[in-house]
Structure formats: structure tokens, C-alpha cells
Scaffold this motif. Sequence first.
Motif, PDB file in Angstrom:
ATOM      1  N   LYS A  16       0.969  -1.182  -0.104  1.00 27.17           N
ATOM      2  CA  LYS A  16       0.032   0.081   0.082  1.00 27.17           C
ATOM      3  C   LYS A  16       0.720   1.204   0.025  1.00 27.17           C
ATOM      4  O   LYS A  16       0.463   2.269  -0.298  1.00 27.17           O
ATOM      5  CB  LYS A  16      -0.918   0.038   1.115  1.00 27.17           C
ATOM      6  N   THR A  17       2.233   1.130   0.312  1.00 30.13           N
ATOM      7  CA  THR A  17       2.988   2.393   0.330  1.00 30.13           C
ATOM      8  C   THR A  17       4.207   2.469  -0.795  1.00 30.13           C
ATOM      9  O   THR A  17       4.664   3.416  -0.878  1.00 30.13           O
ATOM     10  CB  THR A  17       3.825   2.297   1.608  1.00 30.13           C
ATOM     11  N   ARG A  18       4.148   1.527  -1.622  1.00 28.45           N
ATOM     12  CA  ARG A  18       5.046   1.427  -2.743  1.00 28.45           C
ATOM     13  C   ARG A  18       4.480   1.158  -3.970  1.00 28.45           C
ATOM     14  O   ARG A  18       3.554   0.311  -4.163  1.00 28.45           O
ATOM     15  CB  ARG A  18       6.309   0.489  -2.501  1.00 28.45           C
ATOM     16  N   LYS A  19       5.171   1.792  -5.179  1.00 29.16           N
ATOM     17  CA  LYS A  19       4.576   1.431  -6.484  1.00 29.16           C
ATOM     18  C   LYS A  19       4.776  -0.005  -6.919  1.00 29.16           C
ATOM     19  O   LYS A  19       6.169  -0.526  -6.489  1.00 29.16           O
ATOM     20  CB  LYS A  19       4.805   2.600  -7.342  1.00 29.16           C
ATOM     21  N   ARG A  20       4.382  -0.516  -7.905  1.00 30.09           N
ATOM     22  CA  ARG A  20       4.643  -1.707  -8.477  1.00 30.09           C
ATOM     23  C   ARG A  20       5.776  -1.507  -9.433  1.00 30.09           C
ATOM     24  O   ARG A  20       5.832  -0.627 -10.326  1.00 30.09           O
ATOM     25  CB  ARG A  20       3.564  -2.469  -9.045  1.00 30.09           C
ATOM     26  N   MET A  21       6.936  -2.374  -9.197  1.00 29.23           N
ATOM     27  CA  MET A  21       7.993  -2.339 -10.072  1.00 29.23           C
ATOM     28  C   MET A  21       7.853  -2.625 -11.593  1.00 29.23           C
ATOM     29  O   MET A  21       7.243  -3.798 -11.831  1.00 29.23           O
ATOM     30  CB  MET A  21       9.325  -3.383  -9.489  1.00 29.23           C
ATOM     31  N   SER A  22       8.290  -2.095 -12.635  1.00 27.60           N
ATOM     32  CA  SER A  22       8.008  -2.303 -14.034  1.00 27.60           C
ATOM     33  C   SER A  22       8.841  -3.599 -14.219  1.00 27.60           C
ATOM     34  O   SER A  22       9.800  -3.947 -13.506  1.00 27.60           O
ATOM     35  CB  SER A  22       8.442  -1.292 -14.893  1.00 27.60           C
ATOM     36  N   LEU A  23       8.480  -4.400 -15.186  1.00 31.92           N
ATOM     37  CA  LEU A  23       9.057  -5.721 -15.734  1.00 31.92           C
ATOM     38  C   LEU A  23      10.316  -5.389 -16.097  1.00 31.92           C
ATOM     39  O   LEU A  23      11.396  -6.105 -15.825  1.00 31.92           O
ATOM     40  CB  LEU A  23       8.359  -6.407 -16.837  1.00 31.92           C
ATOM     41  N   TYR A  24      10.760  -4.356 -16.720  1.00 30.31           N
ATOM     42  CA  TYR A  24      11.920  -4.105 -17.273  1.00 30.31           C
ATOM     43  C   TYR A  24      13.064  -3.699 -15.930  1.00 30.31           C
ATOM     44  O   TYR A  24      14.049  -4.501 -15.784  1.00 30.31           O
ATOM     45  CB  TYR A  24      12.132  -2.773 -17.970  1.00 30.31           C
TER      46      TYR A  24
END
Length: 129
Positions: A16-24
Motif C-alpha cells: 500500500k506504500t510502494r508502487k509496483r516495479m516495472s518488468l524492465y
Amino acid sequence: MGKYDDIRYIKYEGSKTRKRMSLYDRAAQFAPFDALTGYKDEIIESARLTSQKIELSEDQKTILDFKMQNIVLNQDVVTLTYFVKDKKKEGGEYISYSDRIRKIDIVERVIITFNKKRIPIDDIIEINL
């Protein structure tokens, strides 16, 4: 009942506090680390073979001089085999080049072809008319 059966089927909802990391970015974490940058190129370069320049005998030089005199009279395509010094290592390689001859410059000791390629006379080992 297994050790993790109580949490096995719980749906993960993410942080809930961090954005999801991109696949790259995620894939970059697992990319191989090259601690010896450039080492592979150095190995390939050291494995590359070069030839030594062949020194012609006086008889061979006389034959080449005779062929060069015929080049001026004949305007057909000529194949010259000559030595090209390697820029990185000792030695070099022999290259064959075919073209018509525009001029033989005795002062600069080069043969100039119609495609404006300059071939040093002293590096030529064979002339095929």
C-alpha cells in the motif's frame, strides 16, 4: 495438513506504500554482472591471427616491376595482392583487390586505382593481369 496451507490460498494485494516495479526494472535485478568489463573483447583480440610481411627476393621484385610496366599499357582489370599492417597487433594480413589502374606514382611509391584506392608499391607481393 502442510506447513503453509493456512496462507497458501490468500490473495496477495501488493504494497500500500510502494508502487509496483516495472518488468524492465525487475528483470534488471537478475541480469548477469560483468565484473571484468572488456575482458571478453581482449580474449577475442588476442586469439585473432595475423601474418608477417613476406620479403620478396630480387627475382620476384624484377617480375613485379615488369608487370607494373605492363599495367600502364593495359587498361584491363588488375588484381593486386598486398600487405595491410594491423592497427592493433604486430603483423597484418594480405588482401587481394581488383580494379583498373589510374596511375602509378613513383615519387610516393603508390598505385592509384580508378576507385581512388592507394596501394603502396612496397607492400605488393603479386600482380595478376
